[in-house]
Enzyme design. Structure first.
Site: not given
Length: 113
Positions: A100-101, A87, A93-95, A31
């Site tokens: 996931h890729l 990430n 930086g993994q939010s 998004i």
């Protein structure tokens, strides 16, 4: 996992613009795209991050990369180039705490974008 954003997308509780789906993998358009093509590819099984992968997840990991290759072809990225990113953890930086890729492409990519 009840409070996981991606698990809610998998369950259909949150809408997404699907790019690919099979029994184990879901891919949908980001998004907040960082390039003309930016698709997130996730396992339907909740795995927190790459740090949580075990040998039991080998087939799932192969399916993620196979879906990425397939999507890259369908989205016109094969032969031109694209980036696959995962990430890991907050400093990485993994939010969203769900493996996931990011499939990113459609323009020349640099490391500062």
């Amino acid at each position: 996992m009840d409070d996981c954003l991606f698990c809610k997308i998998i369950a259909g509780e949150i809408p997404s613009q699907k790019a690919y789906e099979d029994e184990e993998i879901l891919a949908f358009h980001d998004i907040n795209p960082q390039a003309p093509v930016h698709v997130l590819i996730i396992p339907k099984q909740h795995i927190r991050s790459a740090d949580a992968l075990t040998e039991a997840d080998d087939a799932t990991l192969c399916r993620l990369f196979a879906a990425a290759r397939r999507l890259a072809g369908e989205l016109g990225l094969s032969g031109k180039g694209y980036r696959l990113i995962t990430n890991v953890g907050a400093d990485g930086g993994q939010s969203v705490p769900h493996l996931h890729l990011h499939l990113i492409g459609g323009r020349p990519l640099r490391w500062d974008n």
